[in-house]
Design a protein around this motif. Structure first.
Motif, mmCIF file in Angstrom:
data_model
loop_
_atom_site.group_PDB
_atom_site.id
_atom_site.type_symbol
_atom_site.label_atom_id
_atom_site.label_comp_id
_atom_site.label_asym_id
_atom_site.label_seq_id
_atom_site.Cartn_x
_atom_site.Cartn_y
_atom_site.Cartn_z
ATOM 1 N N ASP A 394 69.273 26.273 46.731
ATOM 2 C CA ASP A 394 68.900 27.972 46.661
ATOM 3 C C ASP A 394 68.696 29.289 45.749
ATOM 4 O O ASP A 394 68.776 29.660 45.556
ATOM 5 C CB ASP A 394 70.388 28.642 47.991
ATOM 6 C CG ASP A 394 70.241 27.647 49.073
ATOM 7 O OD1 ASP A 394 69.494 27.316 49.759
ATOM 8 O OD2 ASP A 394 71.200 27.501 49.411
ATOM 9 N N GLY A 395 68.231 27.830 44.432
ATOM 10 C CA GLY A 395 67.712 28.373 43.597
ATOM 11 C C GLY A 395 68.837 28.571 42.574
ATOM 12 O O GLY A 395 68.175 28.495 41.325
ATOM 13 N N SER A 396 69.625 28.129 42.418
ATOM 14 C CA SER A 396 70.559 28.251 41.363
ATOM 15 C C SER A 396 71.331 26.576 41.066
ATOM 16 O O SER A 396 71.118 25.255 41.883
ATOM 17 C CB SER A 396 71.863 28.594 41.792
ATOM 18 O OG SER A 396 71.644 30.096 42.350
ATOM 19 N N PRO A 397 71.193 26.492 40.077
ATOM 20 C CA PRO A 397 71.207 25.106 39.054
ATOM 21 C C PRO A 397 72.997 24.855 39.768
ATOM 22 O O PRO A 397 74.150 25.196 39.262
ATOM 23 C CB PRO A 397 71.110 25.464 37.552
ATOM 24 C CG PRO A 397 71.519 26.547 37.720
ATOM 25 C CD PRO A 397 70.813 27.525 38.347
ATOM 26 N N VAL A 398 73.017 23.737 40.024
ATOM 27 C CA VAL A 398 74.579 23.141 40.147
ATOM 28 C C VAL A 398 74.655 21.623 39.816
ATOM 29 O O VAL A 398 76.525 21.195 39.650
ATOM 30 C CB VAL A 398 74.840 22.774 42.034
ATOM 31 C CG1 VAL A 398 74.574 24.234 42.895
ATOM 32 C CG2 VAL A 398 73.662 21.725 42.474
ATOM 33 N N ALA A 399 73.762 21.027 39.119
ATOM 34 C CA ALA A 399 73.975 19.924 38.381
ATOM 35 C C ALA A 399 72.955 19.547 37.220
ATOM 36 O O ALA A 399 71.596 20.194 37.250
ATOM 37 C CB ALA A 399 74.116 18.457 39.208
ATOM 38 N N THR A 400 72.914 19.007 36.076
ATOM 39 C CA THR A 400 72.037 17.889 35.426
ATOM 40 C C THR A 400 72.654 16.529 34.818
ATOM 41 O O THR A 400 73.741 16.603 35.180
ATOM 42 C CB THR A 400 72.353 19.550 33.926
ATOM 43 O OG1 THR A 400 72.041 20.709 34.373
ATOM 44 C CG2 THR A 400 71.207 19.059 33.246
ATOM 45 N N ALA A 401 71.186 15.901 34.693
ATOM 46 C CA ALA A 401 70.885 15.046 34.146
ATOM 47 C C ALA A 401 70.002 14.895 33.057
ATOM 48 O O ALA A 401 68.857 15.616 33.161
ATOM 49 C CB ALA A 401 70.275 13.989 35.703
ATOM 50 N N SER A 402 70.445 14.181 31.723
ATOM 51 C CA SER A 402 69.386 14.523 30.827
ATOM 52 C C SER A 402 68.788 12.865 30.278
ATOM 53 O O SER A 402 68.142 12.918 29.428
ATOM 54 C CB SER A 402 70.417 14.071 29.618
ATOM 55 O OG SER A 402 71.450 15.884 29.718
ATOM 56 N N SER A 403 68.958 12.197 31.452
ATOM 57 C CA SER A 403 67.940 10.861 31.452
ATOM 58 C C SER A 403 67.901 10.153 32.878
ATOM 59 O O SER A 403 68.577 10.470 33.979
ATOM 60 C CB SER A 403 68.466 9.740 30.528
ATOM 61 O OG SER A 403 70.358 9.071 31.619
#
Length: 626
Positions: A394-403
């Motif tokens: 819903d437009g908000s970041p919840v997780a990140t992956a760097s590779s």
């Protein structure tokens, strides 16, 4: 009869010295005879590293032209036009570092120079309507210098840039406004918006305290420079000292409002960060392209910033030298402006490209009904390289992956039943970004088991940090109570370990979410800023990297999952990482120890480090269903 503007040589006793500094002698006295015009460019005398070029056009502004041609310039090279400030000349502006940068990055430089006959203190006449209009005066003279360079050398017409300081910092946006078809981007140092003044008296009010207009009003003035033009408008980098009492910092704000409006974007920065200790803001369009940026050099007065300790990447060439209106502020403005223009690729630092990556959520398909733990798969690519990908709900970041692979496990029980949007945002090494947000899913968790949340504090006796040599050779075992990350004064790189007893998790549990929370202790410098795009990342080991306690060999030991989550920049309090990737969740040990290795994704180029607290201040949160 020449079409050049006559030179004004008389002085006016009714103007103060300050008035002469910024306004000059326009309209104050008698005229000299008009000089002759040469039909073809000719080389004249050389000043330091510069060579004068005469006869470069009709030259209605009666300016002098100097150019610098580095050795080994490739065909189809860029060109940068550099405009000096009042009481300066071409060689004075060389001290800012543009000639040195040209020698490293291989582009041409032109230094227009004002004549004292035009302005008593050699200011470009940025407030005179006839000098800042398309096809006339000083603006046309500078455009003719560009034309002469194109005729004499192999120059890429799509990569011509203009930079200015003070009076040149007002003339640069004039050129961007009246010749957007000539200049691809520009940089304003201690200057302001185009048509901030169109008379001598208005010039003083513009500089101090500043002139306030709406973004739309400023944008209309810039667009009026070339009425009817429908092509692309140039991106702009804006620099000002917060202690500048000659050209007040308000001018930087008004210039930002002008050029964001010109580009049709809002005045809310999309990126706010600290670089070398100074606030940096970036304003982007919907495709993630950086179109306007501002740099606030705290404590600096009326000057161009340079760094006496900085060498351009891949060389021993320093960034500038101390001189009139050139101040050692411990940041290399020329490097950052060249990077903004895209000139530094291949110079040992991330490319300054402005092309955003591509990104797309490939699974689940739009229209799918989901429940519980949902595997989200994202594809992302970039010509230079993808730095990281964020999962958006819903437009908000919840997780990140760097590779890659960019796969996430999203706990849909964190939102209510009904329609929701999944998306992804990708960043490249230059900071460009792109967003995909067209995947609609329906969440239905009726009857789905309620997840359980477990928290684990780290085992202090097993936590620790290691200092690895830059060349990858033997590491040194650290003994500090707090955990170190970054580069120390000895040039070695700190990596830290936190250990958790996760054996209380049920053997058959399905882990749907996990994240690490750490607390700030202290730091030195901005470890996130150099290289640009740096971030703290987490590697996971089910069990221990070697022995239960930290050992020298742990820094290079293989992890079960690498870069499973990142921790964004913070300088106080506690900070939670992004949610672990699917590989990270699978690596959490249900029968014993889970160890996490913390490190920066990129190695710092100077002494910059961060200390975080361990033991009860390092918390691993795990969400699972039986």
């Amino acid at each position: 009869m020449s079409s050049q503007r006559p030179r004004f040589t008389s002085t006016c006793s009714r103007f103060t010295l300050a008035a002469w500094l910024f306004a000059g002698a326009v309209g104050c006295g008698g005229l000299d005879a008009e000089p002759s015009v040469q039909a073809e460019p000719e080389l004249g005398q050389s000043e330091l590293g510069l060579t004068q070029v005469t006869g470069f056009g009709s030259n209605p502004g009666n300016l002098a032209m100097y150019r610098h041609v580095p050795t080994g310039v490739a065909a189809n090279a860029p060109l940068v036009v550099v405009l000096h400030g009042c009481t300066q000349n071409a060689t004075g502006m060389e001290l800012s570092g543009w000639t040195a940068a040209a020698n490293v990055y291989k582009f041409y430089v032109v230094y227009p120079q004002q004549a004292s006959g035009n302005n008593a203190t050699s200011c470009f006449n940025w407030f005179e309507p006839g000098d800042i209009a398309r096809g006339s005066g000083e603006a046309l003279s500078i455009k003719q210098m560009v034309d002469a360079m194109k005729a004499a050398y192999s120059i890429d017409a799509s990569r011509v840039y203009v930079v200015g300081f003070s009076a040149g910092g007002y003339m640069a946006p004039a050129l961007l406004s009246v010749y957007p078809d000539v200049f691809s981007a520009g940089a304003i140092n201690a200057g302001g918006p185009y048509k901030c003044a169109t008379s001598m008296n208005a010039a003083f009010s513009c500089m101090s305290p500043g002139t306030d207009k709406t973004p739309a009003a400023w944008g209309d003035l810039a667009r009026s420079g070339y009425a009817g033009y429908t092509g692309p408008r140039p991106p702009v980098s804006i620099w000002y000292g917060t202690s500048d009492f000659t050209v007040r910092p308000m001018n930087g704000t008004e210039a930002m409002e002008q050029w964001t409006n010109v580009h049709g974007i809002d005045q809310t920065p999309d990126t706010t960060e600290t670089v070398s200790g100074f606030p940096h803001k970036v304003y982007r369009d919907g495709a993630g392209r950086a179109l306007v940026e501002t740099w606030e050099i705290t404590g600096m007065g009326h000057a161009v910033a340079f760094d006496a300790q900085y060498n351009f990447p891949g060389s021993t060439t320093a960034c500038g030298s101390t001189g009139a209106y050139v101040t050692d502020a411990n940041i290399c403005a020329v490097y950052h402006q060249a990077k903004f223009f895209g000139l530094t690729g291949g110079g040992g630092e991330p490319s300054g490209d402005t092309t955003p990556p591509t990104v797309n959520v490939t699974s689940p398909a739009s229209g799918t009904t989901v429940s519980g733990a949902v595997k989200v798969v994202v594809s992302a690519s970039d010509a230079v390289g993808v730095a990281r990908v964020e999962l958006l709900v819903d437009g908000s970041p919840v997780a990140t992956a760097s590779s890659a692979p960019y796969e996430f496990t999203w706990n849909s029980q964190g939102v209510g039943n009904g329609a929701h949007t999944l998306g992804a945002r990708a960043y490249d090494a230059a900071g460009n970004q792109a967003t995909d947000s067209d995947t609609s899913v329906t969440v239905n968790n009726t009857g789905t088991p309620t997840p359980t949340t477990a928290t684990f504090t780290s085992i202090a006796a097993e936590d620790g940090y290691l200092k690895a040599n830059a060349d990858g050779s033997a590491a040194v075992l650290g003994t500090l109570t707090n955990l170190a990350l970054g580069r120390g004064t000895d040039g070695k790189y700190n990596r830290s370990f936190v250990s958790f007893d996760t054996s209380s998790l049920p053997d058959g549990a399905t882990v749907t979410r996990a994240y690490l929370t750490v607390s700030y202790s202290s730091g030195s410098g901005d470890a996130w800023s150099t290289p640009a795009g740096n971030t703290v990342v987490i590697d996971v080991k089910a069990g221990t990297f070697n022995a239960a306690s930290t050992e020298v060999t742990d820094w290079a030991a293989a992890a079960d999952a690498t870069a499973v989550a990142s921790i964004d920049k913070f300088a106080s309090g506690a900070k939670a990482s992004a949610d672990f990737s699917g590989a990270g969740l699978a690596s959490i040990n249900r029968t014993g120890r889970t160890q996490l290795r913390l490190r920066f994704s990129l190695e710092q180029t100077a002494t910059q480090y961060l200390f975080v607290k361990d033991s009860t201040n390092a918390v691993l949160t795990v969400v699972y269903t039986p």
